[in-house]
Design an enzyme around this catalytic site. Structure first.
Site: not given
Ligand code: PGA
Length: 251
Positions: A12, A14, A97, A99, A167, A173, A213
């Site tokens: 992803n 983003k 997601h 976010e 997740e 992150g 992560s």
């Molecule tokens: P990350 O994000 O690997 O940077 O923690 C995962 C995601 O949001 O899909």
């Protein structure tokens, strides 16, 4: 993971990348896609879909969107339909997601409608679920994730048209991950939950990704878990070597 499910490692990106970076990154990932024991997918910003589709042509790298609108077309400024993603070369789309849930106020019913739109357009929907840190600390993680699955998975979801990504919001992150035991326990809970709602063919075949992560250093342990069928990778998907190293952990 169980042998009958082919692992999926999904990147992803983003809101990262410009045309030149995207072509180089997708090209490098595509070049390695033939030598890993899993399916590989990258989800760039929508404006880069055709760049990434072109860079992955002739390789085993699949391309996906990060979100879609529930409608086919219409007066929805700034939105993108599942049909448009498909037209741009996408085979998958991430929906729900955290976010999007947090920044755009998306509720389970919105996400369910988006997953239905994905299916209508012939895309595989990657439906994301996950608890916040406060919810985990309060002992509510399984109940929250169960509720999100109930609300977000359309009745027509099948193992072929749907992937589920767990997740935990607090792991995205942050460099923090749940323990391997906690991930396996949640994935097992999710598989049991969807067997009750969608039947055994779905629960046996659906791929359950872990996200939050994931990096080369922890992927080996996570990918070896019985109910983990791949990963949804954010930050580490922006470096081809790291992304391919994670994919290399799928046996
Ligand atoms: P990350 O994000 O690997 O940077 O923690 C995962 C995601 O949001 O899909």
């Amino acid at each position: 993971m169980a042998g009958k499910r082919t692992a999926l490692i999904a990147g992803n990106w983003k809101m990262n990348g410009l045309v030149a970076d995207a072509a180089a990154l997708a090209g490098a990932v595509a070049a390695g896609a033939g030598s890993v024991n899993c399916e590989l997918l990258v989800c760039p910003p929508a404006v880069l879909l055709t760049t990434v589709s072109d860079a992955s042509k002739g390789s085993k790298l699949a391309v996906g969107g990060q979100d879609c609108h529930a409608a086919v077309s219409g007066a929805h400024t700034g939105d993108i339909s599942a049909e448009m993603l498909s037209d741009g070369g996408a085979a998958y789309v991430i929906v729900g997601h955290s976010e999007r849930r947090a920044d755009h106020g998306e509720a389970d019913t919105d996400i369910c409608a988006k997953a239905e739109a994905a299916h209508r357009a012939g895309l595989v929907a990657i439906v994301c679920v996950g608890e916040t840190e406060a919810q985990r600390d309060a002992g509510q993680a399984e109940a929250i994730v169960g509720g999100q699955l109930t609300g977000s998975l359309p009745a027509g979801a099948s193992a072929e048209n749907t992937v589920i990504a767990y997740e935990p919001v607090w792991a995205i992150g942050t460099g923090r991950t749940p323990t391997a035991q906690d991930v396996q326990a949640m994935h097992n809970h999710m598989r049991t939950h969807v067997r009750d709602s969608h039947g055994a063919a779905f629960s046996d075949g659906v791929r359950l990704l872990y996200g939050g992560s994931v990096k080369p250093e922890n992927a080996e342990e996570l990918m070896a878990l019985a109910d983990v069928d791949g990963a949804l990778v954010g930050g580490a998907s922006l470096k081809a070597a790291d992304f391919l190293a994670i994919a290399g952990c799928c046996r």
